[in-house]
Design a protein around this motif. Structure first.
Motif, mmCIF file in Angstrom:
data_model
loop_
_atom_site.group_PDB
_atom_site.id
_atom_site.type_symbol
_atom_site.label_atom_id
_atom_site.label_comp_id
_atom_site.label_asym_id
_atom_site.label_seq_id
_atom_site.Cartn_x
_atom_site.Cartn_y
_atom_site.Cartn_z
ATOM 1 N N ALA A 40 -30.829 111.172 -10.771
ATOM 2 C CA ALA A 40 -30.363 112.384 -11.437
ATOM 3 C C ALA A 40 -30.307 112.160 -12.945
ATOM 4 N N PRO A 41 -30.833 113.090 -13.726
ATOM 5 C CA PRO A 41 -30.767 112.921 -15.181
ATOM 6 C C PRO A 41 -29.328 113.005 -15.657
ATOM 7 N N PRO A 42 -29.000 112.344 -16.765
ATOM 8 C CA PRO A 42 -27.622 112.421 -17.265
ATOM 9 C C PRO A 42 -27.292 113.836 -17.701
ATOM 10 N N PRO A 43 -26.020 114.225 -17.607
ATOM 11 C CA PRO A 43 -25.624 115.571 -18.038
ATOM 12 C C PRO A 43 -25.929 115.788 -19.512
ATOM 13 N N ARG A 44 -26.361 116.984 -19.819
ATOM 14 C CA ARG A 44 -26.620 117.370 -21.208
ATOM 15 C C ARG A 44 -25.852 118.652 -21.499
ATOM 16 N N PRO A 45 -24.578 118.533 -21.882
ATOM 17 C CA PRO A 45 -23.811 119.738 -22.212
ATOM 18 C C PRO A 45 -24.513 120.551 -23.285
ATOM 19 N N GLY A 46 -24.364 121.871 -23.192
ATOM 20 C CA GLY A 46 -25.023 122.753 -24.134
ATOM 21 C C GLY A 46 -24.432 122.656 -25.530
ATOM 22 N N PRO A 47 -25.125 123.244 -26.509
ATOM 23 C CA PRO A 47 -24.697 123.149 -27.904
ATOM 24 C C PRO A 47 -23.593 124.136 -28.246
ATOM 25 N N THR A 48 -22.916 123.884 -29.339
ATOM 26 C CA THR A 48 -21.912 124.798 -29.889
ATOM 27 C C THR A 48 -22.158 124.950 -31.385
ATOM 28 N N ARG A 49 -21.733 126.078 -31.931
ATOM 29 C CA ARG A 49 -21.868 126.332 -33.357
ATOM 30 C C ARG A 49 -20.678 127.163 -33.833
ATOM 31 N N THR A 50 -20.450 127.164 -35.142
ATOM 32 C CA THR A 50 -19.451 128.025 -35.758
ATOM 33 C C THR A 50 -20.144 128.945 -36.747
ATOM 34 N N PHE A 51 -19.855 130.232 -36.617
ATOM 35 C CA PHE A 51 -20.351 131.228 -37.558
ATOM 36 C C PHE A 51 -19.159 132.033 -38.069
ATOM 37 N N GLY A 52 -18.771 131.787 -39.285
ATOM 38 C CA GLY A 52 -17.656 132.527 -39.858
ATOM 39 C C GLY A 52 -16.396 132.371 -39.044
ATOM 40 N N ASP A 53 -15.904 133.464 -38.482
ATOM 41 C CA ASP A 53 -14.676 133.460 -37.693
ATOM 42 C C ASP A 53 -14.947 133.481 -36.193
ATOM 43 N N TRP A 54 -16.112 132.900 -35.787
ATOM 44 C CA TRP A 54 -16.470 132.864 -34.369
ATOM 45 C C TRP A 54 -17.038 131.495 -34.015
ATOM 46 N N TYR A 55 -16.624 130.995 -32.856
ATOM 47 C CA TYR A 55 -17.138 129.744 -32.299
ATOM 48 C C TYR A 55 -17.941 130.128 -31.069
ATOM 49 N N VAL A 56 -19.161 129.601 -30.936
ATOM 50 C CA VAL A 56 -20.059 130.028 -29.873
ATOM 51 C C VAL A 56 -20.703 128.818 -29.223
ATOM 52 N N GLY A 57 -20.953 128.921 -27.925
ATOM 53 C CA GLY A 57 -21.604 127.833 -27.204
ATOM 54 C C GLY A 57 -22.241 128.338 -25.927
ATOM 55 N N CYS A 58 -23.152 127.541 -25.382
ATOM 56 C CA CYS A 58 -23.815 127.855 -24.119
ATOM 57 C C CYS A 58 -23.728 126.646 -23.202
ATOM 58 N N ASP A 59 -23.667 126.891 -21.910
ATOM 59 C CA ASP A 59 -23.689 125.774 -20.980
ATOM 60 C C ASP A 59 -25.125 125.493 -20.551
ATOM 61 N N ASN A 60 -25.289 124.530 -19.673
ATOM 62 C CA ASN A 60 -26.617 124.122 -19.210
ATOM 63 C C ASN A 60 -27.283 125.175 -18.335
ATOM 64 N N ASN A 61 -26.525 126.189 -17.926
ATOM 65 C CA ASN A 61 -27.060 127.276 -17.117
ATOM 66 C C ASN A 61 -27.400 128.504 -17.969
ATOM 67 N N ALA A 62 -27.375 128.321 -19.308
ATOM 68 C CA ALA A 62 -27.697 129.376 -20.275
ATOM 69 C C ALA A 62 -26.694 130.524 -20.243
ATOM 70 N N ILE A 63 -25.479 130.265 -19.776
ATOM 71 C CA ILE A 63 -24.387 131.230 -19.898
ATOM 72 C C ILE A 63 -23.706 130.958 -21.226
ATOM 73 N N CYS A 64 -23.605 131.968 -22.072
ATOM 74 C CA CYS A 64 -23.128 131.776 -23.439
ATOM 75 C C CYS A 64 -21.842 132.560 -23.690
ATOM 76 N N THR A 65 -20.967 131.974 -24.505
ATOM 77 C CA THR A 65 -19.698 132.604 -24.850
ATOM 78 C C THR A 65 -19.431 132.442 -26.332
ATOM 79 N N MET A 66 -18.932 133.499 -26.966
ATOM 80 C CA MET A 66 -18.467 133.418 -28.346
ATOM 81 C C MET A 66 -16.993 133.794 -28.379
ATOM 82 N N ALA A 67 -16.207 133.016 -29.120
ATOM 83 C CA ALA A 67 -14.754 133.171 -29.117
ATOM 84 C C ALA A 67 -14.255 133.398 -30.538
ATOM 85 N N SER A 68 -13.331 134.334 -30.682
ATOM 86 C CA SER A 68 -12.776 134.643 -31.996
ATOM 87 C C SER A 68 -11.853 133.526 -32.460
ATOM 88 N N LEU A 69 -11.779 133.347 -33.786
ATOM 89 C CA LEU A 69 -10.948 132.309 -34.388
ATOM 90 C C LEU A 69 -9.932 132.943 -35.328
#
Length: 358
Positions: A40-69
């Motif tokens: 089994a390949p090692p886990p590769r958690p999805g990336p995260t980024r910050t844009f202004g007053d929002w933090y956003v990330g996606c999981d390995n299943n391409a489900i993405c969430t952006m959260a207010s700061l």
């Protein structure tokens, strides 16, 4: 893509030949499980980024969430936070979630206003959510309205458009009719399908846990290069049955103001060894020599080991992980992160696997 396990390959070949496969012997099942863990390949958690007053990330299943700061100086928490989640694939839709930080209570707004324009919220999904998202991409502030249109909180939309565009890119929606910001003429069929979640075959945690002797415990602490713990800190190891005759030993190793780091060992047939994990765990061990996996603020429940490494005492930033035991090593089944200490304790999922118990 994960390679098929030995057991899965046998079943597929049998299906092609039109005959029923013979039941696998326990030894064969164990060999197949060990082989699957190794390939089994090692886990590769999805990336995260910050844009202004929002933090956003996606999981390995391409489900993405952006959260207010909250604001940089907002302590302890903003009045309300908003999470926008979008599913993967051509039909992936939006869902909104309004929360009171530090509380289990969810807010149920009747509407929001974006730059003064009122948008009713009969539901938090579907067309109602899409209308809100469309206005967020061009707005400056969002006001949460409760019953009677009573204002509950105001959220900054600085960076929301960039976060939505980033999600479009990560999900392959750019230049398609499904994009939130980066719209184009291509149809929904141009969007890639959702990836398949990896499957972990985990042992059911059965049996009786064995406790290390005093000599073994002392040797474990030396191997992990543990610190002398302050008075009042948990200093005794926890023991939990993993199944298959193995015991997980959680050894308190170092402590800070809000984090207790513990080293992980496996005790089996009277002998102990450092546990193995398929992903970086907790806080990386310091010093030279063989590393010993460690977790932070460890908790064992229902056959799952969780780690919760706080970035600060408020718990509004850090990394949370969940591990299961596959008979050979600890496997990362979930990971969520919040990289900004700005008042939103609702971490964003960056890794999810499907756990199948045996």
């Amino acid at each position: 893509m994960m390679k098929p396990t030995m057991a899965a390959t046998v079943l597929m070949l049998a299906a092609c030949s039109g005959s029923d496969p013979a039941p696998a012997a326990p030894v064969q099942v164990m060999i197949a499980a060990a082989a699957a863990a190794e390939t089994a390949p090692p886990p590769r958690p999805g990336p995260t980024r910050t844009f202004g007053d929002w933090y956003v990330g996606c999981d390995n299943n391409a489900i993405c969430t952006m959260a207010s700061l909250g604001g940089e100086a907002q302590v302890p928490f903003p009045a309300v936070t908003l999470a926008v989640t979008r599913g993967a694939g051509p039909g992936g839709g939006f869902a909104l979630a309004f929360d009171v930080p530090g509380d289990d209570t969810q807010v149920a707004p009747v509407a929001v206003t974006i730059d003064g324009r009122r948008l009713a919220l009969p539901t938090l999904t579907g067309a109602a959510a899409e209308r809100v998202i469309a206005q967020m991409a061009n707005g400056r502030s969002l006001v949460v309205l409760e019953a009677g249109d009573r204002p509950r909180a105001t959220l900054s939309l600085k960076g929301a458009a960039a976060a939505l565009r980033w999600i479009d890119e990560r999900q392959g929606r750019v230049d398609t009719v499904t994009a939130a910001v980066a719209k184009g003429a291509r149809g929904a069929d141009a969007v890639p399908p959702p990836p398949r979640a990896p499957v972990i075959g985990a042992l059911t945690a059965t049996g009786t846990a064995n406790k290390p002797t005093r000599v073994q415990f002392a040797a474990m602490r030396r191997r992990a290069r543990c610190e002398d713990l302050p008075a009042g800190a948990a200093s005794y190891p926890e023991s939990h049955a993993l199944g298959g005759g193995a015991t997980l030993v959680i050894v308190p190793c170092s402590t800070g103001a809000y984090n207790l780091s513990s080293a992980l060992f496996v005790l089996e047939k009277g002998a102990w060894r450092p546990a193995q994990a398929d992903a970086p765990t907790g806080i990386a061990p310091a010093g030279e020599g063989p590393s010993v996996p460690n977790v932070v603020n460890a908790r064992w429940q229902g056959g799952e080991l969780t780690s919760y490494a706080k970035g600060r005492g408020l718990g509004d930033c850090g990394v949370a992980q969940t591990f299961v035991w596959d008979g050979t090593r600890l496997r990362l089944s979930e990971q969520s992160e919040m990289g900004e200490c700005r008042g939103n304790p609702n971490y964003i999922a960056t890794w999810r696997a499907r756990v199948v118990r045996r």
